[in-house]
Design an enzyme around this catalytic site. Structure first.
Site, mmCIF file in Angstrom:
data_model
loop_
_atom_site.group_PDB
_atom_site.id
_atom_site.type_symbol
_atom_site.label_atom_id
_atom_site.label_comp_id
_atom_site.label_asym_id
_atom_site.label_seq_id
_atom_site.Cartn_x
_atom_site.Cartn_y
_atom_site.Cartn_z
ATOM 1 N N ASP A 13 -60.208 19.007 -67.106
ATOM 2 C CA ASP A 13 -61.069 18.905 -67.827
ATOM 3 C C ASP A 13 -61.349 19.823 -69.195
ATOM 4 O O ASP A 13 -62.232 20.366 -69.899
ATOM 5 C CB ASP A 13 -62.640 19.030 -67.322
ATOM 6 C CG ASP A 13 -62.766 17.692 -66.456
ATOM 7 O OD1 ASP A 13 -62.381 16.669 -66.812
ATOM 8 O OD2 ASP A 13 -63.932 17.961 -65.490
ATOM 9 N N LYS A 16 -57.855 17.988 -72.744
ATOM 10 C CA LYS A 16 -56.426 17.356 -72.806
ATOM 11 C C LYS A 16 -56.563 16.139 -73.782
ATOM 12 O O LYS A 16 -55.801 16.129 -74.950
ATOM 13 C CB LYS A 16 -55.957 17.078 -71.525
ATOM 14 C CG LYS A 16 -55.698 18.170 -70.673
ATOM 15 C CD LYS A 16 -55.331 17.840 -69.269
ATOM 16 C CE LYS A 16 -56.203 17.031 -68.539
ATOM 17 N NZ LYS A 16 -57.382 17.609 -67.957
ATOM 18 N N GLY A 40 -60.743 11.813 -66.979
ATOM 19 C CA GLY A 40 -61.711 11.277 -67.859
ATOM 20 C C GLY A 40 -61.423 12.115 -69.122
ATOM 21 O O GLY A 40 -61.536 13.185 -69.171
ATOM 22 N N HIS A 41 -60.687 11.465 -70.281
ATOM 23 C CA HIS A 41 -60.082 12.288 -71.441
ATOM 24 C C HIS A 41 -61.175 11.938 -72.598
ATOM 25 O O HIS A 41 -60.981 10.790 -72.902
ATOM 26 C CB HIS A 41 -58.653 12.018 -71.562
ATOM 27 C CG HIS A 41 -57.713 12.540 -70.481
ATOM 28 N ND1 HIS A 41 -56.502 12.553 -70.411
ATOM 29 C CD2 HIS A 41 -58.236 13.241 -69.389
ATOM 30 C CE1 HIS A 41 -56.049 13.048 -69.269
ATOM 31 N NE2 HIS A 41 -56.947 13.523 -68.665
ATOM 32 N N GLN A 224 -55.756 15.901 -65.028
ATOM 33 C CA GLN A 224 -55.978 16.799 -64.113
ATOM 34 C C GLN A 224 -55.663 18.286 -64.565
ATOM 35 O O GLN A 224 -55.367 18.362 -65.632
ATOM 36 C CB GLN A 224 -55.672 16.632 -62.623
ATOM 37 C CG GLN A 224 -56.579 15.567 -61.942
ATOM 38 C CD GLN A 224 -55.920 14.329 -62.258
ATOM 39 O OE1 GLN A 224 -55.049 14.073 -62.086
ATOM 40 N NE2 GLN A 224 -56.872 13.157 -62.727
#
Ligand code: GDP
Ligand code: IMO
Ligand code: MG
Length: 423
Positions: A13, A16, A40-41, A224
């Protein structure tokens, strides 16, 4: 031509998604190499926010190809939801999204196994996103997995059945109560598989090698962060893939000598979601403020992220194992208004002061030693010119650069694509 990497250096988080989107205009191909829908990007532009889980973060640009590499694990159900969302925004994904035949599939029973495994662990649970990541990678290394390429075979449903039946026996083996209706889950899965099959499946390592030969530029997008790496992270509180630079080689089929720049991305402070040690974690008002101002809630699970000061011991370790060549510092805007900023520059470990990451970083083993730096008051979110950045902010960045011995080439001062400053 080389393959550049973008890697999260903390516990995920870091931002990225935002930076891949910012960098995409410089690349022909954006390629995800590991992880799956546990990621979750978040991307923000034109007043809109998008969250991607499996699809690479270059998908909103017209001219880039987005590749889901062999190292990724795909849940067709979540993938379909992502595609539906792109369609809503009129993104013509079919022409620019490619999937590796060697990527493994997350079955509904993998998700159930994840839930059973976590429930059985009780207090010692990993805090998994419960997306079936661990069980799917276990089947991959156990040589039982179902791959995207299998969907092109006549008998893929028989193969699916054999694996799902085995999983059901394994779920029963865990002595926990997991309620499920597999029929419904399988209906949803089969429907999503049909959608997935409308996309282009390729031998992605061959595609990438040909692309490199023809001079195409490639950015590998990590998911990650280094401290969640299966080998180098805070095991067992990690994910099940190699999130570090080497993972890009195995997850895409590119050779170490084909790697060019390694962009390392970190927050100006630290966050972690899920269980596991976190030496600089704050349990006071300061940590609360970071979480509130930084809106620190998981993009996949909505869980509150734990917050703390920047940990340079851990960050140096990540810079080292990844061979980072350029750094990008995110969320500097969140620290505006703190009188004093603390940075952990060493640990007290078994009565000694150490500056490397030891085997055990649980609270009973390490105590962070902090260096204090003066904070800044100014709101950074409207700034675009590096010469407008406050002196104290520049001092903070200079201090980190000196400690990490790698240049911080970019700073991010807000979630929007435009809130990015090159130094
Ligand atoms: P990723 O998983 O590394 O892509 O990061 P996430 O999207 O899970 O989490 C990063 C969060 O921070 C998202 O909500 C972003 O919109 C937000 N964000 C990214 N960069 C900045 C920044 O510089 N400042 C602020 N305030 N928010 C940011
Ligand atoms: P992005 O790509 C933050 C964490 C989970 C849990 C551990 C194992 O958005 O940075 P898993 O579902 O893999 O079995 O969970 O890893 N985790 C993440 N934390 N960001 C992520 O991805 C994460 N993906 C997994 O919270 O502690
Ligand atoms: Mg995330």
């Amino acid at each position: 031509m080389a393959v550049d990497l973008l890697l999260g250096l903390q516990w995920g988080d870091e931002g990225k998604g935002k930076i891949v989107d910012v960098l995409t205009s410089q690349y022909d191909i954006i390629a995800r190499f590991q992880g799956g829908p546990n990621a979750g990007h978040t991307l923000e532009f034109d007043g809109q926010k998008h969250v991607l889980h499996t699809i690479p973060s270059g998908i909103f640009h017209d001219n880039s190809i987005n590749l889901v590499g062999n190292g990724v694990v795909i849940d067709p159900v979540i993938f379909k939801k992502e595609l539906d969302n792109l369609a809503k925004h009129n993104i013509d994904y079919k022409s620019k999204l490619l999937i590796s035949r060697k990527a493994h599939l997350i079955l509904p029973t993998h998700r159930l196994l994840d839930a059973a495994s976590e429930a059985a662990k009780g207090k010692a649970k990993i805090g998994s996103t419960l997306k079936g990541i661990g069980p799917t990678y276990m089947d991959k290394t156990g040589r039982n997995g179902l791959r995207v390429g299998d969907l092109e075979l006549e008998d893929w449903k028989d193969r699916y059945r054999a694996l799902a039946d085995k999983h059901e026996k394994m779920i029963a083996f865990y002595d926990v109560d997991v309620q499920y209706d597999l029929k419904d889950l399988e209906k949803e899965f089969c429907k999503a598989v049909e959608t997935l099959k409308e996309l282009t499946f390729i031998d992605s390592e061959e595609y990438l090698q040909q692309s490199i030969k023809s001079g195409k530029t490639i950015l590998a997008e990590g998911a990650q962060g280094s401290l969640l790496d299966i080998d180098f992270g805070t095991y067992p509180f990690v994910t099940s893939s190699n999130t570090t630079a080497a993972g890009a080689c195995t997850g895409l089929g590119v050779a170490p000598r084909q790697i060019g720049e390694a962009f390392g991305i970190f927050k100006a402070y630290t966050t972690r979601v899920g269980s596991g040690p976190f030496p600089t974690e704050l349990f006071d008002e300061v940590g609360e403020t970071m979480g509130r101002v930084g809106n620190e809630f998981g993009a996949t699970t909505g869980r509150k992220r734990r917050c703390g000061w920047l940990d340079l011991v851990a960050l140096k370790y990540a810079v080292q194992v990844n061979g980072i060549t350029q750094l990008i510092m995110m969320k500097g805007d969140v620290l505006s208004g703190f009188e004093i900023l603390k940075v952990c520059t060493a640990y007290k470990y078994k009565g000694e002061e150490i500056t490397h990451l030891p085997y055990n970083i649980e609270p009973e083993n390490v105590e962070p030693i902090y260096t204090e730096v003066k904070g800044w008051k100014e709101d950074l979110t409207k700034l675009t010119d590096p010469s407008d950045l406050p002196k104290e902010f520049n001092d903070y960045v200079d201090f980190l650069e000196k400690e990490l011995e790698v240049p911080i080439k970019m700073v991010s001062v807000g979630p929007d694509r435009k809130q990015t400053i090159n130094r």
